[in-house]
Write an enzyme that holds these catalytic residues in place. Sequence first.
Site, short mmCIF file in Angstrom:
data_model
loop_
_atom_site.label_atom_id
_atom_site.label_comp_id
_atom_site.label_asym_id
_atom_site.label_seq_id
_atom_site.Cartn_x
_atom_site.Cartn_y
_atom_site.Cartn_z
N ASP A 114 -11.65 24.97 13.53
CA ASP A 114 -12.84 24.42 12.86
C ASP A 114 -12.79 22.90 12.73
OD1 ASP A 114 -10.69 24.59 11.11
OD2 ASP A 114 -11.61 26.06 9.81
N ASN B 216 -10.75 32.60 -1.15
CA ASN B 216 -11.85 33.59 -1.18
C ASN B 216 -11.80 34.50 0.06
OD1 ASN B 216 -12.65 31.88 0.85
ND2 ASN B 216 -14.56 31.23 -0.10
N HIS C 280 -11.53 33.43 3.22
CA HIS C 280 -12.07 32.90 4.47
C HIS C 280 -10.95 32.71 5.49
CE1 HIS C 280 -11.64 28.57 2.78
NE2 HIS C 280 -10.77 28.68 3.76
N GLU D 10 -16.87 32.07 5.82
CA GLU D 10 -16.91 32.27 4.38
C GLU D 10 -17.42 33.68 4.05
OE1 GLU D 10 -15.57 30.21 2.46
OE2 GLU D 10 -16.25 28.14 2.70
C1 F6R Z 1 -8.15 25.42 8.47
C2 F6R Z 1 -8.84 26.65 8.14
C3 F6R Z 1 -8.87 27.23 6.78
C4 F6R Z 1 -7.52 27.19 6.06
C5 F6R Z 1 -7.65 27.80 4.67
C6 F6R Z 1 -6.35 27.74 3.90
O1 F6R Z 1 -8.30 25.10 9.83
O2 F6R Z 1 -9.43 27.18 9.02
O3 F6R Z 1 -9.31 28.57 6.89
O4 F6R Z 1 -6.58 27.89 6.81
O5 F6R Z 1 -8.64 27.13 3.96
O6 F6R Z 1 -6.08 26.41 3.61
P1 F6R Z 1 -4.68 25.94 3.00
O7 F6R Z 1 -3.67 26.20 4.06
O8 F6R Z 1 -4.86 24.48 2.73
O9 F6R Z 1 -4.47 26.77 1.78
#
Ligand code: F6R
Length: 239
Positions: free
Chosen positions: A67, A136, A138, A143
């Site tokens: 992303d 959440n 994702h 989302e």
């Molecule tokens: C990042 C991504 C997100 C993160 C998720 C967890 O490229 O796609 O889905 O993997 O938000 O983030 P952290 O690792 O910061 O808890």
Amino acid sequence: MKIYCGKDYEHAGRITANILSAQIIMKPDCVLGLATGSTPISAYENLIRHYESGDLDFSLVHSINLDEYRGLDPENDQSYRYFMNTHLFDHINIDKKNTFVPDGMEKDAEKACQDYDEIIRSHGGIDLQLLGLGHNGHIGFNEPSDSFAKGTHLVTLTESTVTANARFFASASDVPKEAYTMGIRSIMQAKIILVMACGESKKEIIKKAFYGPITPQVPASVLQLHPNVILVGDEAALG
Ligand code: F6R
């Protein structure tokens, strides 16, 4: 699903890096799906160490990231392209031409998404997809919603995600509210899915995602349908 529990975050990062390394050694021209966020940093540090010690060669590896924030250019230090360069690509012998992150500066969302799906398709899909887990549920920036979005798409980030990501910005109002993300289909088509989730704060969502009902309200729950998922966590997350 295979589960590996490291004793702490550092140990989980070593395990994750070892699995990624095994993939690269077994298939030197593999396509890796990569993630940003705070979770994979220790894994990337260990990959760099393996490269520096001469045990890994990235020269034939291609990578496709999950992303990118919409509106951030690659030089912006909050962009995911910048993150990947500084945390991994600048330190290994991967050819940057073989690394892909959605184009956050493409204003035409349809074009940005179609182009990215074409990149994934033309690489023959992803051999191993690394994922972090949002609080959440994702994955990428898919989302919670009423359906599982299939291809690359533009998302409006939820308040929970904006709040979680505000720690990287001067204030929550600086966090971009939109992002391009790989869809669930491309993630699910990866041959192997490697989820890394650490810390007490991920405990509840791990339970929901892997042991609760499969629902687009918890996007990661779809991973229960994938035949080859590896979950790496630490004791705080996996109890
Ligand atoms: C990042 C991504 C997100 C993160 C998720 C967890 O490229 O796609 O889905 O993997 O938000 O983030 P952290 O690792 O910061 O808890």
